[in-house]
Design an enzyme around this catalytic site. Structure first.
Site, mmCIF file in Angstrom:
data_model
loop_
_atom_site.group_PDB
_atom_site.id
_atom_site.type_symbol
_atom_site.label_atom_id
_atom_site.label_comp_id
_atom_site.label_asym_id
_atom_site.label_seq_id
_atom_site.Cartn_x
_atom_site.Cartn_y
_atom_site.Cartn_z
ATOM 1 N N GLU A 8 -3.283 -36.827 -42.213
ATOM 2 C CA GLU A 8 -2.225 -37.519 -42.943
ATOM 3 C C GLU A 8 -2.883 -38.624 -43.757
ATOM 4 O O GLU A 8 -3.637 -39.433 -43.202
ATOM 5 C CB GLU A 8 -1.183 -38.086 -41.979
ATOM 6 C CG GLU A 8 -0.455 -37.001 -41.192
ATOM 7 C CD GLU A 8 0.500 -37.573 -40.162
ATOM 8 O OE1 GLU A 8 1.717 -37.384 -40.307
ATOM 9 O OE2 GLU A 8 0.014 -38.217 -39.203
ATOM 10 N N ASP A 128 12.796 -30.275 -38.959
ATOM 11 C CA ASP A 128 12.634 -31.468 -38.119
ATOM 12 C C ASP A 128 13.949 -31.721 -37.391
ATOM 13 O O ASP A 128 14.980 -31.983 -38.019
ATOM 14 C CB ASP A 128 12.265 -32.679 -38.973
ATOM 15 C CG ASP A 128 10.943 -32.471 -39.716
ATOM 16 O OD1 ASP A 128 10.060 -31.796 -39.160
ATOM 17 O OD2 ASP A 128 10.799 -32.976 -40.840
#
Length: 247
Positions: A8, A128
């Site tokens: 990330e 999600d």
């Protein structure tokens, strides 16, 4: 099962999000490009890359992302708040192996279906889940749709897969409740990639026994050296033995 070592990026650095908070990243003092090369050297077949700046809508790390794509030596699955078809097509043309779409998949599923048909096996949809509901915009917005309704909308679409995150398990930093992910995996023909469940090598081994789990993302556990990537890859590729049938 495929292991997706994960990076990330935020402002050119490798980070992990503490409990999903975009404003509270954990910084890792590693070189992103060299780390990506190391993934390939450890035997990974793919890697996953998320640009947090794109996700936050405050610019991006375009040059660094492109350098990683070109230097990694393995295909890169790229995510980070894609908002248009042009952006998706541009990064596929620049060499991204797959593009991950979340909010765009909810807001414009027709566009995602068209992209998947034009770029078969290169579009991944992020699912999600928090308390049974779909979350968007970096886990900040709760949708009226359930995760089950959402994944059904993509039945028959030539996706590369679904990345399913049980946000409850991820933010609580638990030992990996697999109930949500395994339940959704049983309801779709799409291949499911689990996220947020691996904190040890044992978690990798457990995932192998869940039907329709094609892979898992591992980020923070690799950065913290709680999981060795080479061992994780070997574990994921070990054939599954006989499983006892319970009456």
């Amino acid at each position: 099962m495929i292991i997706y070592p994960t990076l990330e990026l935020l402002d050119g650095k490798c980070v992990s999000l503490a409990r999903g908070r975009l404003d509270d990243p954990v910084l890792w003092h590693v070189d992103p490009v060299e780390t990506a090369r190391g993934f390939a050297a450890a035997g990974a077949e793919w890697m996953h890359l998320t640009d947090i700046n794109w996700l936050r809508g405050d610019g991006g790390n375009d040059d660094l992302v492109l350098e990683i794509i070109r230097a990694a030596g393995i295909p890169v699955q790229l995510g980070g708040g894609f908002r248009s078809r042009d952006a998706v097509t541009r990064w596929i043309d620049l060499g991204a192996g797959r593009i991950v779409l979340g909010t765009m998949a909810l807001q414009d599923p027709g566009a995602v279906e068209e992209l998947a048909k034009y770029h078969p096996d290169q579009i991944v949809v992020a699912v999600d889940v928090l308390q049974g509901h779909l979350m968007t915009s970096g886990w900040h917005t709760r949708s009226v749709f359930t995760a089950e309704d959402f994944i059904r909308a993509f039945d028959g679409v030539p996706l590369a897969g679904l990345i399913v995150t049980d946000i409850d398990a991820d933010i609580e930093d638990s030992d990996g409740s697999l109930g949500v992910i395994s339940g959704l995996a049983a309801q779709t023909r799409q291949q499911v990639i689990a996220r947020g469940t691996v904190r040890s090598l044992d978690d990798v081994a457990r995932l192998r026994y869940i039907p329709n789990i094609a892979g898992t993302l591992i980020g923070r556990a690799l950065m913290a050296k709680d999981v060795d990537l080479s061992e994780a890859v070997r574990t994921a590729q070990t054939p599954i033995g006989k499983v006892a049938e319970f009456q």
